[in-house]
Design a protein around this motif. Structure first.
Motif, PDB file in Angstrom:
ATOM      1  N   VAL A 224       1.219  -1.164   0.215  1.00 50.46           N
ATOM      2  CA  VAL A 224       0.169   0.023  -0.152  1.00 50.46           C
ATOM      3  C   VAL A 224       0.633   1.083  -0.037  1.00 50.46           C
ATOM      4  N   LYS A 225       0.890   2.296  -1.003  1.00 49.87           N
ATOM      5  CA  LYS A 225       1.346   3.007  -1.514  1.00 49.87           C
ATOM      6  C   LYS A 225       0.605   4.945  -0.641  1.00 49.87           C
ATOM      7  N   ALA A 226       1.057   4.943   0.690  1.00 50.49           N
ATOM      8  CA  ALA A 226      -0.141   5.962   1.394  1.00 50.49           C
ATOM      9  C   ALA A 226       1.017   7.529   1.103  1.00 50.49           C
ATOM     10  N   SER A 227       0.412   8.052   0.160  1.00 48.68           N
ATOM     11  CA  SER A 227       1.506   9.695   0.026  1.00 48.68           C
ATOM     12  C   SER A 227       0.243  10.783  -0.264  1.00 48.68           C
ATOM     13  N   THR A 228       0.296  11.882  -0.345  1.00 52.67           N
ATOM     14  CA  THR A 228      -0.963  12.002  -1.076  1.00 52.67           C
ATOM     15  C   THR A 228      -1.863  11.661  -1.333  1.00 52.67           C
ATOM     16  N   GLY A 229      -2.137  10.724  -2.124  1.00 52.82           N
ATOM     17  CA  GLY A 229      -3.164   9.475  -2.594  1.00 52.82           C
ATOM     18  C   GLY A 229      -2.262   8.326  -2.005  1.00 52.82           C
ATOM     19  N   ILE A 230      -4.131   7.397  -2.480  1.00 54.02           N
ATOM     20  CA  ILE A 230      -3.629   5.468  -0.988  1.00 54.02           C
ATOM     21  C   ILE A 230      -3.587   4.909  -2.644  1.00 54.02           C
ATOM     22  N   GLY A 231      -2.547   3.929  -3.118  1.00 47.84           N
ATOM     23  CA  GLY A 231      -2.694   3.520  -3.923  1.00 47.84           C
ATOM     24  C   GLY A 231      -2.161   2.109  -3.970  1.00 47.84           C
ATOM     25  N   ALA A 232      -1.922   0.780  -4.182  1.00 48.20           N
ATOM     26  CA  ALA A 232      -1.291  -0.611  -4.075  1.00 48.20           C
ATOM     27  C   ALA A 232      -0.965  -0.852  -4.830  1.00 48.20           C
ATOM     28  N   GLY A 233       0.407  -2.149  -4.885  1.00 44.36           N
ATOM     29  CA  GLY A 233      -0.373  -3.166  -5.725  1.00 44.36           C
ATOM     30  C   GLY A 233       0.238  -4.464  -5.558  1.00 44.36           C
ATOM     31  N   LEU A 234       0.274  -5.225  -6.065  1.00 42.22           N
ATOM     32  CA  LEU A 234      -0.346  -6.425  -5.263  1.00 42.22           C
ATOM     33  C   LEU A 234       0.594  -7.557  -6.936  1.00 42.22           C
ATOM     34  N   ILE A 235       1.343  -8.310  -6.229  1.00 40.03           N
ATOM     35  CA  ILE A 235       2.576  -9.158  -7.270  1.00 40.03           C
ATOM     36  C   ILE A 235       1.997 -10.521  -6.740  1.00 40.03           C
ATOM     37  N   VAL A 236       1.552 -11.124  -7.628  1.00 40.58           N
ATOM     38  CA  VAL A 236       1.359 -13.195  -7.237  1.00 40.58           C
ATOM     39  C   VAL A 236       1.768 -13.891  -8.131  1.00 40.58           C
ATOM     40  N   ARG A 244      -8.345  -6.673 -15.093  1.00 44.66           N
ATOM     41  CA  ARG A 244      -9.249  -6.073 -16.373  1.00 44.66           C
ATOM     42  C   ARG A 244      -8.482  -5.063 -17.163  1.00 44.66           C
ATOM     43  N   HIS A 245      -8.937  -4.027 -16.218  1.00 46.80           N
ATOM     44  CA  HIS A 245      -8.656  -3.030 -16.785  1.00 46.80           C
ATOM     45  C   HIS A 245      -7.289  -2.033 -16.340  1.00 46.80           C
ATOM     46  N   GLY A 246      -6.957  -3.227 -15.710  1.00 49.40           N
ATOM     47  CA  GLY A 246      -5.254  -2.360 -15.046  1.00 49.40           C
ATOM     48  C   GLY A 246      -5.661  -1.909 -13.983  1.00 49.40           C
ATOM     49  N   LEU A 247      -7.027  -1.417 -12.803  1.00 48.51           N
ATOM     50  CA  LEU A 247      -7.317  -0.665 -11.843  1.00 48.51           C
ATOM     51  C   LEU A 247      -7.753  -1.665 -11.023  1.00 48.51           C
ATOM     52  N   ALA A 248      -6.676  -2.569 -11.114  1.00 44.09           N
ATOM     53  CA  ALA A 248      -6.477  -3.412  -9.852  1.00 44.09           C
ATOM     54  C   ALA A 248      -5.590  -2.633  -8.469  1.00 44.09           C
ATOM     55  N   GLY A 249      -6.442  -2.966  -7.017  1.00 40.25           N
ATOM     56  CA  GLY A 249      -4.984  -2.560  -6.072  1.00 40.25           C
ATOM     57  C   GLY A 249      -5.485  -0.872  -6.017  1.00 40.25           C
ATOM     58  N   GLU A 250      -6.398   0.244  -5.882  1.00 38.98           N
ATOM     59  CA  GLU A 250      -6.711   1.276  -5.896  1.00 38.98           C
ATOM     60  C   GLU A 250      -7.906   1.118  -4.843  1.00 38.98           C
ATOM     61  N   ILE A 251      -7.064   0.866  -3.469  1.00 40.87           N
ATOM     62  CA  ILE A 251      -7.271   0.479  -2.344  1.00 40.87           C
ATOM     63  C   ILE A 251      -7.456   1.386  -1.763  1.00 40.87           C
TER      64      ILE A 251
END
Length: 405
Positions: A224-236, A244-251
């Protein structure tokens, strides 16, 4: 017999067109070692090639001085391979709401050159491209080579990238930047022959931690990348999961309170309305309104005050860590990762946040994750502000699509 003084151009090694499966496998191995020195066993895992194929091709590459073997290690397959007489520079960039970070590294060394640049979000339309191009040239020069030796270029931007087309599918709602279409085209004049790989900046930060940092060696990792905004990335399994649309991880847009504050995305009560950088600073300033004039204007300044003992800043961060923990518990119940990583600006305060967030995770997710002999853990970022740039560098360098631009 190849002369020991022969020096190879990394671009020719990786870009020369060929329909040969053997050549493609050679490139996979070269790329894997350029990303990070590794044993033959690890190279087989990274490339999905058979141990026999790896062994045969490695012997060829070592004989040609393209790769070299470290003296340390047990047995030939237990010794790490490094890049030999090869010239080339790999580049990675992470673009954020108010600045960017750039990393550059010669492919034959582990030493990385770093630099950052700050700018206002309202200036981002063209400023970030100009700043990034200038820093790339400066850092390439600092490696002892120059921009003409760039072999790969990874670019992380605050937007969702369609994994099937490489085009922007959605830009962060707070940015009035024209990022539509193909972001690679923005650098086509400056670096006309360099292949550019683009992805969401949080995805690449996660990849950086997976390759070089807190997620190293893990099967499943969530950052979870917590800065001005909050994003995230998942590695499997070593792959970025994008959806499907590149929107996974929008925590950051996970609903925490359906009746809460309106978010920049147009919904209510998103996690970002509770723990986004602007919201945290606002809470501190409201608490001190009328009592103090020297109020923090940045998340970094607020964190420094908290570490220095400011009770208001500490309380705001503690409340934020609780909300992050509850959100991560929801993710953990769905993904059940090996490790979760707190990165971004709040990653700098991980020593103040991890314990409280971990308590909430345990409280609101399934106990089996934590009672297990190898429990799910929440840890702080090891790469800090350069996680995204390092991830972009590694991801682009490893990508087979950079063949023959």
């Amino acid at each position: 017999m190849t002369s020991s003084s022969t020096t190879y151009d990394a671009r020719k090694l990786l870009w020369t067109p060929s329909d040969s499966l053997r050549d493609a496998n050679r490139r996979k191995i070269i790329r894997a070692v350029m990303v990070e020195s590794a044993t033959q066993v690890n190279i087989a895992k990274l490339t999905a090639l058979s141990p026999a194929t790896v062994s045969g091709l490695v012997n060829e590459l070592v004989a040609e001085k393209i790769l070299r073997v470290d003296s340390a290690g047990d047995g030939e397959r237990g010794k790490k391979l490094r890049v030999g007489n090869v010239r080339g520079v790999a580049v990675g960039i992470e673009v954020n709401h108010n600045g960017l970070a750039v990393a550059a590294r010669r492919v034959d060394t582990s030493a990385i050159e770093f630099e950052t640049a700050d700018f206002g979000a309202d200036q981002g339309g063209n400023v970030w491209v100009r700043e990034a191009s200038q820093l790339i040239r400066e850092l390439a020069g600092q490696t002892g080579l120059d921009a003409d030796h760039i072999v790969s270029f990874g670019l992380g931007i605050p937007a969702a990238i369609d994994p099937r087309t490489g085009l922007v599918s959605q830009v962060a709602a707070s940015l009035d930047w024209d990022l539509a279409g193909d972001p690679k085209q923005r650098f086509s004049d400056q670096f006309p022959s360099v292949p550019i790989i683009v992805d969401n900046e949080a995805n690449l930060a996660a990849y950086g931690e997976y390759i070089y940092g807190a997620g190293r060696g893990k099967e499943t990792m969530f950052l979870v990348k917590a800065s001005t905004g909050i994003g995230a990335g998942l590695i499997v399994g070593g792959l970025i999961f994008r959806g499907r649309h590149g929107l996974a991880g929008e925590i950051g847009h996970l609903t925490m309170d359906p009746l809460g504050i309106v978010c920049r995305c147009g919904n209510r009560g998103c996690l970002e309305t509770l723990v986004g950088g602007a919201r945290l600073i606002e809470q501190v300033r409201q608490a001190y309104a009328g009592y103090r004039m020297d109020l923090p204007t940045s998340l970094e300044a607020m964190i420094e005050r908290a570490k220095a003992g400011d009770h208001v800043c500490r309380r705001v961060l503690q409340d934020a860590s609780r909300n992050i923990g509850v959100a991560l518990a929801k993710v953990a119940n769905v993904v059940n990762p090996d490790v979760m990583v707190l990165g971004g600006d709040l990653g700098r305060a991980s020593d103040l946040l991890i314990d409280t967030a971990m308590h909430e995770m345990k409280l609101f997710s399934l106990r089996g994750m934590y009672d297990h002999p190898v429990p799910t853990k929440l840890v702080g970022s090891e790469l800090g502000q350069f996680a995204g740039a390092r991830g972009a560098l590694a991801f682009a360098l490893k990508a087979d699509s950079t063949v023959a631009p």
